[in-house]
Motif scaffolding. Structure first.
Motif, PDB file in Angstrom:
ATOM      1  N   LEU A  78       0.801  -1.154   0.093  1.00  0.00           N
ATOM      2  CA  LEU A  78       0.168   0.221   0.068  1.00  0.00           C
ATOM      3  C   LEU A  78       1.113   0.980   0.116  1.00  0.00           C
ATOM      4  CD1 LEU A  78      -3.412   0.650   2.087  1.00  0.00           C
ATOM      5  CD2 LEU A  78      -1.791   2.085   2.034  1.00  0.00           C
ATOM      6  N   ASN A  79       0.324   2.792  -0.230  1.00  0.00           N
ATOM      7  CA  ASN A  79       1.398   3.323  -0.949  1.00  0.00           C
ATOM      8  C   ASN A  79       1.163   4.540  -0.007  1.00  0.00           C
ATOM      9  OD1 ASN A  79       3.669   1.967  -3.262  1.00  0.00           O
ATOM     10  ND2 ASN A  79       2.146   1.920  -4.178  1.00  0.00           N
ATOM     11  N   ASP A  80      -0.294   4.799  -0.506  1.00  0.00           N
ATOM     12  CA  ASP A  80      -1.013   6.079  -0.253  1.00  0.00           C
ATOM     13  C   ASP A  80      -2.382   5.880  -0.297  1.00  0.00           C
ATOM     14  OD1 ASP A  80      -1.295   8.333   0.925  1.00  0.00           O
ATOM     15  OD2 ASP A  80      -0.928   9.484  -0.781  1.00  0.00           O
ATOM     16  N   VAL A  81      -3.321   6.237   1.166  1.00  0.00           N
ATOM     17  CA  VAL A  81      -4.469   6.892   1.552  1.00  0.00           C
ATOM     18  C   VAL A  81      -5.334   8.299   1.612  1.00  0.00           C
ATOM     19  CG1 VAL A  81      -4.740   4.407   2.615  1.00  0.00           C
ATOM     20  CG2 VAL A  81      -3.966   6.506   4.097  1.00  0.00           C
ATOM     21  N   ALA A  82      -6.732   8.483   0.774  1.00  0.00           N
ATOM     22  CA  ALA A  82      -6.849   9.987   1.262  1.00  0.00           C
ATOM     23  C   ALA A  82      -8.450   9.384   0.989  1.00  0.00           C
ATOM     24  CB  ALA A  82      -6.410  10.692  -0.428  1.00  0.00           C
ATOM     25  N   TRP A  83      -8.904  10.759   1.950  1.00  0.00           N
ATOM     26  CA  TRP A  83     -10.093  10.606   2.479  1.00  0.00           C
ATOM     27  C   TRP A  83     -11.092  10.690   1.124  1.00  0.00           C
ATOM     28  CZ3 TRP A  83     -13.169   8.350   5.604  1.00  0.00           C
ATOM     29  CH2 TRP A  83     -12.913   8.075   6.795  1.00  0.00           C
ATOM     30  N   LEU A  84     -11.792  10.544   0.771  1.00  0.00           N
ATOM     31  CA  LEU A  84     -12.784  11.666  -0.403  1.00  0.00           C
ATOM     32  C   LEU A  84     -13.637  12.690   0.083  1.00  0.00           C
ATOM     33  CD1 LEU A  84     -13.748   8.894  -2.555  1.00  0.00           C
ATOM     34  CD2 LEU A  84     -11.955  10.322  -2.783  1.00  0.00           C
ATOM     35  N   HIS A  85     -14.922  13.269  -0.183  1.00  0.00           N
ATOM     36  CA  HIS A  85     -15.526  14.612   0.074  1.00  0.00           C
ATOM     37  C   HIS A  85     -16.248  13.979   0.796  1.00  0.00           C
ATOM     38  CE1 HIS A  85     -18.022  12.349  -2.105  1.00  0.00           C
ATOM     39  NE2 HIS A  85     -18.912  12.073  -1.330  1.00  0.00           N
ATOM     40  N   THR A  86     -16.747  12.674   1.709  1.00  0.00           N
ATOM     41  CA  THR A  86     -17.309  12.371   2.598  1.00  0.00           C
ATOM     42  C   THR A  86     -16.071  11.468   3.659  1.00  0.00           C
ATOM     43  OG1 THR A  86     -18.696  10.806   2.280  1.00  0.00           O
ATOM     44  CG2 THR A  86     -19.450  13.597   2.289  1.00  0.00           C
ATOM     45  N   GLU A  87     -17.004  11.262   4.630  1.00  0.00           N
ATOM     46  CA  GLU A  87     -16.284  10.162   5.649  1.00  0.00           C
ATOM     47  C   GLU A  87     -17.024   8.855   5.119  1.00  0.00           C
ATOM     48  OE1 GLU A  87     -19.600  12.119   8.162  1.00  0.00           O
ATOM     49  OE2 GLU A  87     -17.798  12.858   6.942  1.00  0.00           O
ATOM     50  N   THR A  88     -17.518   8.482   4.221  1.00  0.00           N
ATOM     51  CA  THR A  88     -18.188   7.099   3.896  1.00  0.00           C
ATOM     52  C   THR A  88     -17.457   6.795   3.011  1.00  0.00           C
ATOM     53  OG1 THR A  88     -19.565   8.454   2.170  1.00  0.00           O
ATOM     54  CG2 THR A  88     -20.268   8.031   4.802  1.00  0.00           C
ATOM     55  N   MET A  89     -16.483   6.958   1.920  1.00  0.00           N
ATOM     56  CA  MET A  89     -15.553   6.737   1.279  1.00  0.00           C
ATOM     57  C   MET A  89     -14.198   7.304   1.250  1.00  0.00           C
ATOM     58  SD  MET A  89     -17.606   6.803  -2.421  1.00  0.00           S
ATOM     59  CE  MET A  89     -18.113   8.658  -2.197  1.00  0.00           C
ATOM     60  N   PHE A  90     -13.485   6.526   1.024  1.00  0.00           N
ATOM     61  CA  PHE A  90     -12.424   6.847   0.584  1.00  0.00           C
ATOM     62  C   PHE A  90     -10.925   6.169  -0.279  1.00  0.00           C
ATOM     63  CE2 PHE A  90     -12.296   3.972   3.955  1.00  0.00           C
ATOM     64  CZ  PHE A  90     -11.790   2.449   3.547  1.00  0.00           C
ATOM     65  N   ALA A  91     -10.124   6.589  -0.807  1.00  0.00           N
ATOM     66  CA  ALA A  91      -9.571   5.696  -1.693  1.00  0.00           C
ATOM     67  C   ALA A  91      -8.293   5.176  -1.475  1.00  0.00           C
ATOM     68  CB  ALA A  91      -8.740   6.563  -2.727  1.00  0.00           C
ATOM     69  N   VAL A  92      -7.771   4.349  -1.739  1.00  0.00           N
ATOM     70  CA  VAL A  92      -6.135   3.633  -1.600  1.00  0.00           C
ATOM     71  C   VAL A  92      -5.525   3.288  -2.317  1.00  0.00           C
ATOM     72  CG1 VAL A  92      -5.146   1.166   0.081  1.00  0.00           C
ATOM     73  CG2 VAL A  92      -7.666   2.792   0.364  1.00  0.00           C
ATOM     74  N   ALA A  93      -4.492   3.488  -2.366  1.00  0.00           N
ATOM     75  CA  ALA A  93      -3.405   3.392  -4.249  1.00  0.00           C
ATOM     76  C   ALA A  93      -2.927   2.110  -3.698  1.00  0.00           C
ATOM     77  CB  ALA A  93      -2.441   4.861  -3.889  1.00  0.00           C
ATOM     78  N   GLN A  94      -3.184   1.078  -3.786  1.00  0.00           N
ATOM     79  CA  GLN A  94      -2.236  -0.410  -3.616  1.00  0.00           C
ATOM     80  C   GLN A  94      -1.268  -0.214  -4.940  1.00  0.00           C
ATOM     81  OE1 GLN A  94      -6.664  -1.880  -2.450  1.00  0.00           O
ATOM     82  NE2 GLN A  94      -5.258  -3.561  -2.928  1.00  0.00           N
ATOM     83  N   ARG A  95      -0.714  -1.714  -4.213  1.00  0.00           N
ATOM     84  CA  ARG A  95       0.737  -1.740  -5.482  1.00  0.00           C
ATOM     85  C   ARG A  95       0.519  -1.960  -7.042  1.00  0.00           C
ATOM     86  NH1 ARG A  95       2.637  -6.021  -8.251  1.00  0.00           N
ATOM     87  NH2 ARG A  95       1.051  -7.779  -7.637  1.00  0.00           N
ATOM     88  N   ARG A  96      -1.038  -2.485  -7.561  1.00  0.00           N
ATOM     89  CA  ARG A  96      -1.369  -1.677  -8.816  1.00  0.00           C
ATOM     90  C   ARG A  96      -1.625  -1.169  -9.126  1.00  0.00           C
ATOM     91  NH1 ARG A  96      -2.274  -8.357 -10.513  1.00  0.00           N
ATOM     92  NH2 ARG A  96      -2.261  -7.295 -12.566  1.00  0.00           N
ATOM     93  N   TRP A  97      -3.233  -1.164  -8.561  1.00  0.00           N
ATOM     94  CA  TRP A  97      -4.205  -0.098  -8.944  1.00  0.00           C
ATOM     95  C   TRP A  97      -4.475   0.420  -7.718  1.00  0.00           C
ATOM     96  CZ3 TRP A  97      -5.966  -5.556 -10.644  1.00  0.00           C
ATOM     97  CH2 TRP A  97      -6.334  -6.042 -12.013  1.00  0.00           C
ATOM     98  N   LEU A  98      -6.118   1.340  -8.443  1.00  0.00           N
ATOM     99  CA  LEU A  98      -5.804   2.154  -7.266  1.00  0.00           C
ATOM    100  C   LEU A  98      -7.616   1.799  -7.306  1.00  0.00           C
ATOM    101  CD1 LEU A  98      -6.331   5.587  -5.445  1.00  0.00           C
ATOM    102  CD2 LEU A  98      -7.076   6.164  -7.961  1.00  0.00           C
ATOM    103  N   TYR A  99      -8.022   1.828  -5.705  1.00  0.00           N
ATOM    104  CA  TYR A  99      -8.912   0.636  -5.653  1.00  0.00           C
ATOM    105  C   TYR A  99     -10.143   2.385  -4.702  1.00  0.00           C
ATOM    106  CZ  TYR A  99      -7.840  -3.432  -6.261  1.00  0.00           C
ATOM    107  OH  TYR A  99      -7.205  -4.140  -6.796  1.00  0.00           O
ATOM    108  N   VAL A 100     -11.266   2.402  -4.502  1.00  0.00           N
ATOM    109  CA  VAL A 100     -12.057   2.609  -3.273  1.00  0.00           C
ATOM    110  C   VAL A 100     -12.929   2.157  -2.827  1.00  0.00           C
ATOM    111  CG1 VAL A 100     -13.776   4.785  -3.533  1.00  0.00           C
ATOM    112  CG2 VAL A 100     -12.397   4.859  -5.204  1.00  0.00           C
ATOM    113  N   TYR A 101     -13.382   2.260  -1.506  1.00  0.00           N
ATOM    114  CA  TYR A 101     -13.780   1.867  -0.248  1.00  0.00           C
ATOM    115  C   TYR A 101     -15.425   2.542   0.314  1.00  0.00           C
ATOM    116  CZ  TYR A 101     -10.032  -1.511  -0.856  1.00  0.00           C
ATOM    117  OH  TYR A 101      -9.340  -2.763  -1.443  1.00  0.00           O
TER     118      TYR A 101
END
Length: 543
Positions: free
Chosen positions: A173-196
């Motif tokens: 895992l390289n980096d994490v970031a919240w999106l516009h609210t606390e209900t979604m966040f993005a995770v920069a993983q080794r291969r691709w970008l994921y949203v949880y």
């Protein structure tokens, strides 16, 4: 009759001496009429636009609208400046006794001196198995997102210590970031970008964003900016799930990234010592600055968008003025800073080895002595100041540490903008309003003040196109003003008839000229092109 008139005058005089029309106590005049004087610098802090005079509009209706808008903006700024005295909290910094230095004050001393609620904000999470950790706070400052290098992701309400979700992505895992609210966040993983989501469920896997190293979310534009290991800067509009732009920076691996909160410009640090400024509308960097003699290791921009701090392999910590793109000063550190972060009130945190130092810039200059110092067990890999709190979050190889930094956060918050205590319904209403007020990505510029100026080049271009279409310039000649005539010859009806007569004559002349040109073109088309003469035509018999 005379006596009665005199009696009425005496009655009116008595009422006038009593002060009120119907009698009563006289009214006292205010010795200080109007509101209390307000310093202009205090009002200027609440003005959103510049105070420079813009070009005068031609239309009287437009001038009136602009004047009303300017008056309303000035009145709102004045009311905000007057109500500033009613704010419940006051910001303050740590003050040392004579002969004592603030950098010698430890976190234990600060926790003992503050109240119980503030002391509870100083804690440590021992997570040695999955570190080092990257972190991010929401814009309200209520929720914390942690991402370990070995795949551990955790989202929690850090004030109540309530865990929202926890998962392991089973890859680097390289980096994490919240999106516009606390209900979604993005995770920069080794291969691709994921949203949880906040329950840990995977919402999307973006395979068009491979090898992402750094994430920055632009809240007013709903854009997620990503920098990957191949040197590409990509923008994702999360409101529609569409890639807005992708730029090849030609700068190699992009491991240093920051955003300007005031202009939404993305700053990238490169291995050749330069920092480039990017907008999604332009394929080339807006500004290229040579900041260090070695590779750039960290960069940060203050909330006002005025100053930028950079750190490089040459062990220098530089402070730059983004208005002139010139260096204001710098420090030579024993160990180069690997992470930088600005607080809401201008404090600068730098991670130098296993030591976290907090500086207090004054007038655009860095003090050689730090404001606070704290030593950790492992070198930090992530620094973030919590909004509206005097807290600095540090992610390192042994877990997470929450440090108390007096004077770092803004003491008062705008409940309509970022409310840390909002309910679920209030959050939903705010989300709808933010989506309706989303700023298009095309408006991201280096100078936001240009958006309120008149585009004179476009006006001149439109005027030239109109002249070419009509065949004449309607504004080249002034309007006809009839001379004044005597004996009723300058009445309103007479002036109007004379103006119409002249206007009709000019229109007839233009129409007559266009009709003649059209008839000439038709005549030439009927007769056809003239025959070309040859050398033998001179021997022909002339008829």
């Amino acid at each position: 009759m005379v006596a009665a008139a005199g009696g009425g005058d005496r009655a009116r005089g008595a009422r006038a001496r009593r002060g009120a029309p119907g009698g009563g106590a006289p009214r006292k005049r205010d010795p200080f009429p109007g509101g209390a004087p307000l310093p202009r610098p205090r009002v200027r802090r609440f003005l959103r636009g510049s105070e420079g005079k813009e070009p005068r509009a031609r239309s009287q209706r437009l001038r009136g609208q602009l004047q009303r808008a300017e008056h309303n903006e000035e009145a709102a700024a004045t009311r905000a400046a007057r109500s500033e005295l009613l704010l419940p909290e006051e910001p303050g910094f740590l003050e040392a006794d004579p002969g004592e230095d603030t950098c010698t004050v430890t976190q234990g001393d600060i926790a003992e001196a503050v109240d119980i609620a503030s002391a509870a904000k100083h804690f440590e999470l021992r997570l040695e198995q999955f570190g080092p950790y990257r972190l991010d706070y929401t814009r309200t400052g209520r929720h914390l997102l942690l991402g370990g290098r070995r795949g551990h992701v955790a989202a929690l309400d850090w004030q109540t210590k309530a865990l929202m979700c926890e998962l392991n992505v089973l890859e680097t895992l390289n980096d994490v970031a919240w999106l516009h609210t606390e209900t979604m966040f993005a995770v920069a993983q080794r291969r691709w970008l994921y949203v949880y989501d906040n329950q840990g469920l995977e919402l999307n896997c973006l395979k068009s964003f491979p090898g992402v190293l750094r994430l920055q979310f632009l809240p007013y534009h709903f854009l997620l900016a990503t920098a990957n290991e191949s040197g590409f800067l990509q923008y994702l509009d999360i409101s529609v799930g569409k890639e807005v732009a992708a730029h090849c920076t030609r700068g190699g691996r992009l491991a240093v990234m920051a955003q300007n909160p005031a202009t939404a410009i993305v700053h990238l640090g490169h291995s050749n010592g330069t920092v480039t400024l990017w907008s999604p509308n332009v394929k080339e960097p807006l500004v290229r600055m040579l900041c260090h003699r070695g590779a750039v290791r960290a960069a940060a921009v203050d909330p006002t968008g005025t100053y930028m701090a950079t750190a490089g392999l040459d062990r220098k910590l530089q402070l730059w003025d983004l208005r002139t793109h010139r260096a204001l000063g710098g420090l030579l550190l024993p160990l180069g800073a690997s992470e930088l972060a600005f607080s809401q009130r201008g404090l600068l945190a730098a991670a130098c080895g296993d030591l976290v130092q907090v500086y207090q810039p004054a007038g655009g200059e860095l003090s050689p002595k730090p404001y606070l110092c704290h030593r950790l067990s492992r070198p930090p890999q992530g620094l973030r100041f919590c909004p509206f709190e005097d807290v600095l979050g540090v992610g390192h190889g042994a877990g997470f540490s929450s440090l108390l930094v007096p004077g770092a956060g803004e003491a008062n918050f705008d409940a309509l903008e970022n409310n840390p205590y909002r309910s679920r319904k209030q959050r939903q209403e705010w989300e709808v309003k933010a989506l309706l007020e989303k700023i298009p990505a095309e408006l991201i510029t280096l100078d936001p003040g240009q958006l309120q100026r008149v585009d004179t080049a476009t006006m001149e271009q439109k005027r030239a196109e109109r002249v070419e279409r009509l065949g004449f310039d309607p504004h080249a000649k002034g309007k006809f003003q009839p001379r004044r005539r005597a004996k009723g010859g300058s009445s309103t009806g007479s002036l109007l008839r004379r103006k119409r007569k002249v206007a009709h004559e000019q229109q007839r002349a233009v129409i007559r000229q266009s009709v003649e040109q059209r008839e000439q073109q038709q005549k030439q088309s009927r007769t056809g092109p003239p025959l070309q003469r040859t050398a033998l035509d001179r021997f022909k018999k002339q008829g």
